[in-house]
Design an enzyme around this catalytic site. Structure first.
Site, short mmCIF file in Angstrom:
data_model
loop_
_atom_site.label_atom_id
_atom_site.label_comp_id
_atom_site.label_asym_id
_atom_site.label_seq_id
_atom_site.Cartn_x
_atom_site.Cartn_y
_atom_site.Cartn_z
N GLY A 139 0.81 -1.21 0.00
CA GLY A 139 0.00 0.00 0.00
C GLY A 139 0.84 1.26 0.00
O GLY A 139 0.42 2.31 -0.48
N LYS B 251 12.95 1.24 -1.12
CA LYS B 251 11.50 1.34 -0.94
C LYS B 251 11.06 2.72 -1.41
O LYS B 251 11.51 3.75 -0.89
CB LYS B 251 11.12 1.15 0.52
CG LYS B 251 9.61 1.21 0.77
CD LYS B 251 9.26 1.19 2.25
CE LYS B 251 9.49 -0.18 2.83
NZ LYS B 251 8.97 -0.26 4.22
N ASP C 217 4.04 -3.81 13.76
CA ASP C 217 3.58 -4.65 12.64
C ASP C 217 4.41 -5.92 12.55
O ASP C 217 4.85 -6.32 11.47
CB ASP C 217 3.64 -3.85 11.33
CG ASP C 217 2.75 -4.45 10.24
OD1 ASP C 217 1.84 -5.25 10.58
OD2 ASP C 217 2.95 -4.13 9.06
#
Length: 334
Positions: free
Chosen positions: A58, A76, A173
Site C-alpha cells: 500500500g 523502498k 507490525d
C-alpha cells in the site's frame, strides 16, 4: 608487524558477509544514513526495472539495486508525499538510523527530492518468513531453522525495545512478512513503516489503529494503547505460526479454527494443562511437516512462550528479554 598494526588502526575490518551463500557485502555499523539523489537510486536499480522488482504494498514498491561499492540494497519508494509527510519521513529516518543490530534490517540511506521519498535498506537475500512457512518457496522449514528464526527475531525485538540508544522503538507490525531471512536462515526484523518511537518507554495512545488483523494486541485494537507489550503479543502469534505452520487468520479453515490464537487457546482449555502442554495437545498443534523431526521439549517451550505473549493483560506478558531467555532455554516464566 608495526605496519600491520597501523593498518588495522587506520582502517576498520570489513564485517563478515550477510549470507555465507550469497556473500553479499554487509553495511558498516556506526555510519549515519546517507542522503542519495534520485538519479543515484535510478542508476542502482536500472531505472526501477521489472527485473529488480521485489515487492509491492500500500505504501509503494521495493526494488533491488547495486551501489558502485558493491553493496546490494533494497529501495523502498513511497507512492505519495507532502510537506508534512516529508517532516515525518525525516523524523523516521533519524530514529531508524540509530537502530543498528545484526537482527534488524539496517537503514543505509534515504532520498527526499521533488516530492519523492525513498528509503534505502540493506538487501536480505532469502525473502520473508511467510514465503517459507506457507510453501511458496517449495521446501518446508525444518525445526532447527524455525528455532533459529524465533531466537534471532526475539533478539532484534529485544534490542528495539530495551537496548536501542534512542529509547524504546515499538514495531507495531510484527508478522512473518516483516521478518526477512538470509540463506543461513538468520532473521532480520524489517519494515518499520508503522514503528513508533517512545524515548522513555512510556504509554502511548494512537487514535488511528493501524497494523495487521490477527496480530493486533487486544488493548491496541480496542483503545489504541501502544507499548512494547503489543509487539510481544504479535510475536507470540508468530511463534504459534512457527510451530503450527498455520496463518494467523485463515478463512479457508473450519469454523473455530480460522483465528490461530482462538484455536490455540481453545485447545489449551480443553487440555487443562497450562502452563505446560501434554503430548496429546502438542501432536494436535504441531505442523505436520515437523512430526518426528523435532525435540518435543523445544516445541513445548516455544508454545509455552507463545501462550505467555498472547495473554490479554499486557502487564502479564513477558518483556522481550524474558522471551529470548525462554527460547534459549535459560529460564521458564509462568
Amino acid at each position: 608487524m608495526r605496519k600491520m598494526m597501523l593498518l588495522n588502526k587506520s582502517s576498520p575490518a570489513d564485517p563478515p558477509p550477510l549470507c555465507s551463500i550469497c556473500q553479499h557485502k554487509a553495511p558498516l555499523f556506526g555510519k549515519p544514513p546517507r542522503w542519495f539523489t534520485y538519479s543515484e537510486l535510478e542508476h542502482a536499480t536500472s531505472r526501477f526495472s521489472q527485473a529488480n522488482f521485489l515487492a509491492e504494498g500500500g505504501y509503494g514498491s521495493v526494488h533491488r539495486g547495486h551501489l558502485p561499492d558493491g553493496q546490494v540494497i533494497a529501495v523502498k519508494q513511497y507512492k505519495s508525499a507532502s510537506s508534512q509527510g516529508d517532516l515525518e519521513f525525516c523524523s523516521e529516518v533519524e530514529v531508524l538510523s540509530c537502530a543498528q543490530h545484526r537482527n534488524v534490517v539496517m537503514l543505509i540511506g534515504f532520498c527526499v527530492e521533488d516530492g519523492r521519498r525513498l528509503l534505502v535498506y540493506e538487501y536480505i537475500c532469502n525473502g520473508s518468513l511467510d514465503s517459507h512457512l506457507y510453501g511458496r518457496n517449495g521446501h518446508p522449514l525444518n525445526w532447527s531453522a524455525r528455532q533459529k528464526i524465533a531466537v534471532g527475531a526475539a533478539r532484534g525485538l529485544r534490542y528495539l525495545h530495551e537496548e536501542c540508544r534512542v529509547g524504546c522503538i515499538v514495531h507495531r507490525d510484527m508478522r512473518p512478512s516483516n521478518i526477512l531471512l538470509t540463506h543461513d536462515f538468520e532473521p532480520l526484523v524489517g519494515d518499520f513503516g508503522l514503528a513508533r518511537w517512545q524515548p522513555e518507554g512510556n504509554l502511548g495512545v494512537d487514535t488511528r489503529v493501524i497494523g495487521t488483523f490477527g496480530y493486533l494486541a487486544p488493548e491496541y485494537a480496542q483503545s489504541g494503547q501502544i507499548t512494547e507489550k503489543a509487539d510481544a503479543y504479535s510475536f507470540g502469534i508468530v511463534l504459534l505460526e512457527l510451530v503450527t505452520g498455520r496463518k494467523a487468520i485463515d478463512i479457508n479453515r473450519p469454523k473455530g479454527q480460522q483465528s490461530l490464537s482462538e484455536w490455540f487457546i481453545l485447545i489449551i482449555r480443553i487440555e487443562q494443562a497450562r502452563p505446560l502442554l501434554r503430548k496429546s495437545a502438542i501432536s494436535e498443534l504441531i505442523d505436520p511437516c515437523l512430526v518426528n523431526c523435532c525435540l518435543e521439549q523445544e516445541v513445548r517451550g516455544m508454545l509455552h512462550c507463545a501462550s505467555l505473549c498472547i495473554r490479554r493483560d499486557p502487564n502479564s506478558r513477558p518483556r522481550m528479554s524474558q522471551v529470548l531467555r525462554m527460547l534459549e532455554g535459560d529460564v521458564l516464566v509462568s
